[in-house]
Design an enzyme around this catalytic site. Structure first.
Site, short mmCIF file in Angstrom:
data_model
loop_
_atom_site.label_atom_id
_atom_site.label_comp_id
_atom_site.label_asym_id
_atom_site.label_seq_id
_atom_site.Cartn_x
_atom_site.Cartn_y
_atom_site.Cartn_z
N CYS A 9 0.83 -1.21 0.00
CA CYS A 9 0.00 0.00 0.00
C CYS A 9 0.87 1.26 0.00
O CYS A 9 1.39 1.65 1.04
CB CYS A 9 -0.93 -0.02 1.21
N CYS A 42 -0.41 4.10 2.17
CA CYS A 42 -0.18 3.91 3.60
C CYS A 42 1.29 4.17 3.97
O CYS A 42 1.57 4.79 4.99
CB CYS A 42 -0.50 2.47 4.03
N ASP A 43 2.20 3.66 3.17
CA ASP A 43 3.59 3.57 3.63
C ASP A 43 4.59 4.41 2.86
O ASP A 43 5.76 4.49 3.25
CB ASP A 43 4.03 2.09 3.58
#
Ligand code: NAP
Length: 307
Positions: free
Chosen positions: A131, A134-135
């Protein structure tokens, strides 16, 4: 007889559990084989509203579970093995025990497809991610690698180029599955370097519990080499967890549930929430929102049926 059975214990399932438990419906949550969903495999979550310093993914989802339990939600380990949705009450085989349910919320998620290397599994959350949203932020000024040749890989590579010092996109073939516009956008991005006909043989270094490098292999030239990497993003598709409902709940060709508006599926009394229906946003916050919607719809459905 259960008023509400929720399949899945990620953000969508847990939020549905909070809402339906607060409505006094005493939901039963079937946690599934990835208890806590995809958040349970991440580290710091910085984009879930309400946590200015961020929160660890497992803590966030664990807190949601506690919150649901405080209102009377019941969680069971294991998976749904079989479902008969042909008549109400629905009949559900949960780890060989049959349960009857007036409503069902399917929040079973979509699992990221992984390459399948043992080192990849060991380093998820420690440099290996599925992701970018997300990261990506964690790899500012670092070397990033994206695996895949579809629209997701192009989108993630473009997104990650905002953070990384360089982004290398690795694809196993010469031709791309991505749409022309997405491919052209990635190709014209000066930060993205393409490696085609290339497969990943190994991700280093599980012993350090950190991604440090990868071993790559060009299947055309048979060359094998090691390349330094900090962030390794796998973007080779997702698999919605709907196989147990095949032939009952309408899905698209890839298995994602087809929404009939709001949280409704084609079966009255069966509702969807989260990534099992959403191939576009796939965020913790959107899954939570969808869980809330499904719980409200289940509550109204039960009320209309006189329960
Ligand atoms: P996808 O289109 O199925 O592409 C997956 C890619 O991963 C393919 O290039 C495939 O290679 C590769 N792959 C699969 N298994 C692999 C493995 N084991 N090792 C290495 N590579 C592997 O998946 P997606 O990119 O996630 O897209 C899914 C759907 O969402 C598509 O319909 C896409 O158009 C859509 N989407 C749209 C947008 C947008 O419009 N903004 C953004 C993201 C996704 P091969 O080509 O060799 O099979």
């Amino acid at each position: 007889m259960r008023n509400v059975v929720i399949i899945g214990s990620g953000c969508a399932g847990n939020t549905a559990a909070i809402y339906s438990a607060r409505a006094n419906l005493k939901p039963l949550v079937v946690q599934g084989h990835e208890s806590g969903g995809q958040l349970s495999m991440t580290t710091l979550v910085e984009n879930f509203p309400g946590f200015p310093e961020g929160i660890q993914g497992p803590d966030l989802v664990g807190n949601m579970k506690k919150q649901a339990e405080n209102f009377g939600a019941e969680f069971v380990h294991g998976s749904l093995l079989e479902a008969d949705l042909s008549r109400r009450p629905f009949r559900l085989n949960i780890e060989e025990e049959w349960v009857e349910a007036r409503t069902l919320i399917v929040a079973s998620g979509a699992s990221a497809r992984w390459i399948g290397l043992p080192s990849e599994q060991k380093l998820i959350g420690h440099g290996v991610s599925s992701c970018a949203t997300c990261d990506g932020f964690f790899y500012r000024g670092r070397k990033i690698m994206v695996i895949g040749g579809g629209d997701s890989a192009m989108e993630e590579a473009n997104f990650l180029s905002r953070f990384g010092s360089e982004v290398t996109l690795v694809h196993r073939r010469e031709q791309f599955r991505a749409s022309k516009i997405m491919l052209d956008r990635a190709r014209s991005n000066p930060k993205i370097k393409f490696l085609t006909n290339t497969v990943v043989h190994e991700i280093h270094d599980p012993a350090e519990n950190l991604v440090t490098a990868v071993t790559l292999h060009n299947i055309a030239t048979r060359e094998t080499w090691r390349q330094d990497v900090d962030g390794f993003f796998v973007a080779i598709g997702h698999i919605p967890n709907t196989s147990v409902f095949r032939g009952q709940i309408d899905t698209d060709a890839d298995g994602y549930i087809l929404s009939k508006g709001g949280a409704k599926t084609n079966i009255p009394g069966v509702f969807h929430a989260g990534d099992v229906q959403d191939r576009t946003y796939r965020q913790a916050i959107t899954a939570s929102g969808a869980g809330c919607m499904a719980a409200i719809e289940a509550e109204r459905f039960l009320e209309a049926e006189g329960h």
